[in-house]
Design a protein around this motif. Sequence first.
Motif, PDB file in Angstrom:
ATOM      1  N   GLU A 142      41.033  13.796  29.002  1.00  0.00           N
ATOM      2  CA  GLU A 142      41.943  14.739  28.344  1.00  0.00           C
ATOM      3  C   GLU A 142      42.403  15.822  29.313  1.00  0.00           C
ATOM      4  O   GLU A 142      43.570  16.249  29.273  1.00  0.00           O
ATOM      5  CB  GLU A 142      41.249  15.376  27.138  1.00  0.00           C
ATOM      6  N   ILE A 143      41.512  16.281  30.189  1.00  0.00           N
ATOM      7  CA  ILE A 143      41.878  17.296  31.171  1.00  0.00           C
ATOM      8  C   ILE A 143      42.957  16.766  32.106  1.00  0.00           C
ATOM      9  O   ILE A 143      43.928  17.468  32.431  1.00  0.00           O
ATOM     10  CB  ILE A 143      40.633  17.731  31.967  1.00  0.00           C
ATOM     11  N   MET A 144      42.841  15.523  32.524  1.00  0.00           N
ATOM     12  CA  MET A 144      43.856  14.944  33.415  1.00  0.00           C
ATOM     13  C   MET A 144      45.182  14.764  32.682  1.00  0.00           C
ATOM     14  O   MET A 144      46.251  14.927  33.263  1.00  0.00           O
ATOM     15  CB  MET A 144      43.351  13.612  33.978  1.00  0.00           C
ATOM     16  N   LYS A 145      45.125  14.432  31.388  1.00  0.00           N
ATOM     17  CA  LYS A 145      46.364  14.299  30.615  1.00  0.00           C
ATOM     18  C   LYS A 145      47.085  15.636  30.486  1.00  0.00           C
ATOM     19  O   LYS A 145      48.310  15.686  30.421  1.00  0.00           O
ATOM     20  CB  LYS A 145      46.051  13.751  29.219  1.00  0.00           C
ATOM     21  N   LYS A 146      46.306  16.739  30.450  1.00  0.00           N
ATOM     22  CA  LYS A 146      46.875  18.077  30.291  1.00  0.00           C
ATOM     23  C   LYS A 146      47.064  18.781  31.628  1.00  0.00           C
ATOM     24  O   LYS A 146      47.220  20.004  31.665  1.00  0.00           O
ATOM     25  CB  LYS A 146      45.972  18.925  29.387  1.00  0.00           C
ATOM     26  N   ALA A 147      47.069  18.028  32.724  1.00  0.00           N
ATOM     27  CA  ALA A 147      47.292  18.593  34.071  1.00  0.00           C
ATOM     28  C   ALA A 147      46.292  19.701  34.391  1.00  0.00           C
ATOM     29  O   ALA A 147      46.634  20.717  34.990  1.00  0.00           O
ATOM     30  CB  ALA A 147      48.725  19.105  34.213  1.00  0.00           C
ATOM     31  N   GLY A 148      45.049  19.514  33.965  1.00  0.00           N
ATOM     32  CA  GLY A 148      43.994  20.479  34.253  1.00  0.00           C
ATOM     33  C   GLY A 148      43.780  21.510  33.180  1.00  0.00           C
ATOM     34  O   GLY A 148      42.852  22.319  33.287  1.00  0.00           O
ATOM     35  N   GLY A 149      44.599  21.527  32.144  1.00  0.00           N
ATOM     36  CA  GLY A 149      44.474  22.527  31.083  1.00  0.00           C
ATOM     37  C   GLY A 149      43.348  22.219  30.114  1.00  0.00           C
ATOM     38  O   GLY A 149      42.720  21.154  30.171  1.00  0.00           O
TER      39      GLY A 149
END
Length: 438
Positions: free
Chosen positions: A391-398
């Motif tokens: 999920e972090i990678m999908k949100k560009a680190g967010g």
Amino acid sequence: MEENTTNEDGATTYKHMSADQKRIVFEFLQQNSRNMKVKKGFKKIAATKFSISARTITRIWLLGKQNIANGIDFSGKSFGHAGRKRVEIDVNMVKEVPFNRRTNIRSLACAIHLSKSTLHRRIREGHLRPHTNSIKPYLTEENKRARLRFCLSMITHDMNLNISLFSSMLNSIHIDEKWFTMTKKNQRYYILPDENPPLRTCKSSNFIDKIMFLCVVARPRFDTLRNTMFEGKIGIFPFITKEPAKRKSKNRPAGTLETKPINPITKDVTRKMMIDKVLPAIESMWPGGNSGGIIFVQQDNAKPHISVDDPEFVEAAKRNGFDIRLCFQPPNSPDLNVLDLGFFRAIQTLQHEQAPKSIDELVAAVEKSFVELHHDKLNKIFLTLQLNMIEIMKKAGGNNYKQPHFDDNQCPNGSIPLQLSCDEELINSVHNHLSHSS
């Protein structure tokens, strides 16, 4: 048509009669009539037979006689349409209301000009849903890049299967501190209607007794038959000290050793805990002993934590042939530590069931809860950590994502995986994002 009746408790109830029920009553009366006059006594018989009043029998008979020429229609206007008319609203107008005015039913009802009861009914019907929102750490752009690099460092490529998998994390140890309080400010109980609620007192609710613990866990290990080889629970260590009582009291004489919390927690205190308690526990419990290669101890970026190259710790970590190294998780990232992902909450739930009344009882309750918590939960939290990284990678680190949870439904064959796979396109997009943002 509504028929008033009285139940056994003397309360008035209402019986709705459909058109078919009225027709059956009318046909019974018609069969027992002569020249459209009901035979004597049959209205009372009908009232008993159909469990309705004689007055209702009369109304049905008169209604049927009036309409017999034009075809009898017993469909009353009120049946199925009784009560107040439904208030129709467009729930999409809620989107136009700021979130700070949606924190309770009263505020939202006022914002969209509805009554609280109408809005409450729409919530029960599922048109709106309640949502509990927690504050998440603020992330800078550099924080987000650090989180992405951390996620990429946990991914390996399996040449045999030709897929990318997350690390098994078998050589990782997660540590973190947590305050455990004697009791909660607000506690829910279930009591009988005539039962007195419990009385809980404290000199100040802002100063409830509490102890900080350092928890140390690793990934559990199983053999091919799912027998447990290593539970992963290395230890939970309280920051406490024993001090002699300076004065006598009704509870103990002067000089009696009392358990006191260590406060404040400094780097020196943390270093002593790591060297005297954590390292010996790892060395005594680690599966395979000192032949397991490098062991990484992941900690957060709290100020009391020692640096990764702390001379005293580095020297102590190499004794007995072990190679134990400290590392930091990305800043402002509690979602990348298994203890913050649910393990601490599970321990607290068990601990509060013990209802401790002293510091010693609190320490015993926390340690007991740590031992009783099943290691399968810890294993699933490690897999939840891998879902978090996706999920972090999908949100560009967010961190603006809904917290995923790994459960048994994600294992069709009943076998919990050691590693989760990661989509190649997602990995490539993260690499591209890092190359353009650096």
